[in-house]
Design an enzyme around this catalytic site. Sequence first.
Site, short mmCIF file in Angstrom:
data_model
loop_
_atom_site.label_atom_id
_atom_site.label_comp_id
_atom_site.label_asym_id
_atom_site.label_seq_id
_atom_site.Cartn_x
_atom_site.Cartn_y
_atom_site.Cartn_z
CG LEU A 516 -1.95 -1.13 1.30
CD1 LEU A 516 -2.64 -1.13 2.65
CD2 LEU A 516 -2.97 -1.00 0.18
N GLY A 517 2.05 1.18 0.48
CA GLY A 517 2.91 2.35 0.57
C GLY A 517 4.09 2.07 1.47
N GLY A 519 6.93 4.26 4.27
CA GLY A 519 7.33 5.50 4.90
C GLY A 519 8.41 5.28 5.92
N GLY A 520 8.43 6.17 6.93
CA GLY A 520 9.50 6.12 7.92
C GLY A 520 9.54 4.84 8.71
CG PHE A 521 6.71 1.59 11.12
CD1 PHE A 521 6.58 0.30 10.63
CD2 PHE A 521 6.68 1.78 12.48
CE1 PHE A 521 6.42 -0.78 11.48
CE2 PHE A 521 6.53 0.70 13.35
CZ PHE A 521 6.39 -0.58 12.84
N GLY A 522 8.36 1.81 7.61
CA GLY A 522 8.62 0.69 6.71
C GLY A 522 7.45 0.49 5.78
CB VAL A 524 1.73 -0.15 4.81
CG1 VAL A 524 0.40 -0.54 5.42
CG2 VAL A 524 2.46 0.84 5.69
CE LYS A 538 3.19 2.07 11.58
NZ LYS A 538 2.50 2.92 12.58
CG ASP A 635 3.23 12.58 13.63
OD1 ASP A 635 3.33 13.72 13.14
OD2 ASP A 635 3.64 11.56 13.06
#
Length: 828
Positions: A516-517, A519-522, A524, A538, A635
Amino acid sequence: MRRPPVFQPLLLFLSSLFSLSVGGDLLTPTQPLRDGQTLISAGGNFELGFFSPVNSNNRYVGIWYHKVSVPTVVWVANRQHPISEPKGSLSITANGTLVITDQNSTAVWSSGSSGLTNPVAQLLDSGNFIVKEAKGASNGPGSFAWQSFDYPTDTLLPGMKLGWNLTSHLNRNLTAWTDASDPAPGYYSMALDVEGDPEIFLLGGAHRLWRTGPWVGQRFSGIPEMKTYSMFTFNFVMDQDEIYYTFNILDGSVISRLIVNQSGVTQRLVWLEQSQAWSIFWFAPKDQCDGVSPCGPFGICDTNNSPICDCLQGFEPRSPTNWALRDGSDGCKRKTALDCRNGTDGFVTVNEVKLPDTSNSTVDMSLSLDQCRAMCLRNCSCTAYASANTSGGGCIIWTAEITDLRVFTFGGQDLYVRLAAADLGSASKHSHLSRIAAIVVGSVLGTLLLGWIGCCIWNKKRRRRRTKQAMSMLGTISFANNYINEGTEGNELDLPSYDLGTIVAATDNFSIKNKLGEGGFGPVYKGKLGEEQEIAVKRLAKTSVQGIDEFKNEVMLIAKLQHRNLVQLLGCCIQGEERMLIYEYMPNKSLDAFLFDKAKAALLDWQTRYNIIAGIARGLLYLHQDSRLRIIHRDLKASNILLDKEMNPKISDFGMARIFGGDEAEVNTHRVVGTYGYMSPEYAMDGIFSVKSDVFSFGVLVLEITSGKKNRGVYYSNRHTNLLGHAWYLWKEGNGLELVDESIGYSFPMAEVLRCIKVALLCVQEHPEDRPTMSSVVLMLGSESACLPYPKQPGFVATKGPFEIDSSSSKQDSLTVNDLSVTVFEAR
């Protein structure tokens, strides 16, 4: 328990501090008081003269403490009609009328004619400014032709009356300043309601925010601690001429005042000579149960319970669905109708309570408690009764739904609630039947039952052992201990743990087509457990800029939260080096995917946007106030708002969230996390965060939802460099509707849109103390009649503070999908 900051309404300019006395405490027709001169009471307690509030050049006539080192104004004459230049004067005419004139000798305020022949005005040591005859008149209150005590501003001094003169219809109430630079009447006030059994209400506009409860002898029902205040005497007078409350101080060396501040809090303040500061002695509202009727009719609020709302014996929730979602405002309904005709009704005693709202009650002080009970039974409309005095005697009867009922840990009263015979003692009957059933079942199925219990215990221990082993890989044990010490219940993380094989199968081995995408976490991934349950996974990347701390924080925190506007965490997977969170899948992904895409933005009509705004507000209110924990998200942004298939918003990504202790108001940190553009100035610059930091982020979100435009990442003072400055400029010019996203079209309720913009601007004000709480925000958004204060300039951040900037605060373009913040980072 959070203690609100002491509110100092203003600081006087040096011209007031070093003004000249005209030679005493008297003002005569031949000697006016000019700007720069003051009157000082005979004992030196109070001073009267012209002053300017902080950050204002306007001039007002006021009274302040003469002996207190922190300039503190307690009364203002021309609070709605300031003078623009320091050339005004205060005079008394030959008939006893006080008049304030400006630099052009134009009258801006007057006290009205007193009809005296030889008048003088005098400042008394009580702080009362009076008009009387110069000769032959005493200083008793009955001899005054006019007195400032009859026209309070935001302060109640010893000897002042809060309440009604029934003969002259004079209503003495307290009204907060608009803000620290403007003493004009603001949004909040405190007034005595004389209907039913009189009680004092704290009001936000026309809305009741908190009440004292009725006077029950020596104290109000809702303030049991009053009887422990040995340095004060409290009086409540109710006769054919007047109904009012007043207080006095037994020790003449003690200085104390009661105020309503601009944040909507009423406080009793005392002056501490040693520290040269005002200290909060008492304040209200204090907790969730202090709001007016949070649990609705026939509901009872108890801050020691979770959830805080419960139904009285013999009652059940009117709306079970809302009740399950921790919204008890609909209240409760009877299980069994009353049977007044056959005389079978009875009463259940509810102990240690604040008496319900008495606005619609009746009082008879001549009746005993037994007589009160008999009268209630004879009246088929009677729903409850109580003693009108804590020392016994007097009778209060309610003939409608009882509302705003709460439990105290000490000092409450007994309330007797009317029930049908079938509901009396129902709890004990149920327990008796349960015991019989237990004995029968135990004798017949004992062996089978014990075996089944043993199997359940074994399975539960095995499941908990797996979770503990997984968590120990992350070093979660010390984290959990800290978490428990912060006030959570229990010591087990009751969260399903999935094995890696299950997640691999659900995501088709983390197939690229299910991604799905990232980002900073990793990354998804979308997946499916079984045949029906869609999930989002996630997955913490080895190179993630967010790390184990954020992962642990989200696991330990969001698992404890349940609200329809918060994303639901279904479980986690910790195996080897893999760390994953499993969430409910949100088919409409994140809010930013709609807002900032011109094609998709057209799908968000105004009603949908308004529902999203209201849903986010309710979710934040739950985090700040209604959940078992007190949580600051830190956040909040469009990419962290997920949308389900009905476009209902859900707040997500709690990796940066922080649990607040019960007595914490704000916290200072050297590690700032979050996203520029949404961070409040005090947080981005000084590392100070509080619930008002989230309020600021919410305000930014509302402006983005309304305009369809992003706010910029760094604030400058130029109004055209970010969305906040642009919105503020349009609002000041009276062109707020120009902010509305063109994708909405021209069919929308203008008043509702303008109210949302104004609420947003109130939320993004520079100083946190000026911003409303989320409870006030929800109230303002949902009420067409609410009177909103005028917002001040939004906060703008121009520099970084001397602290570490977390990598999650880097320049970024949000691309959140599903139930989490997926943030693409770019190098600076």
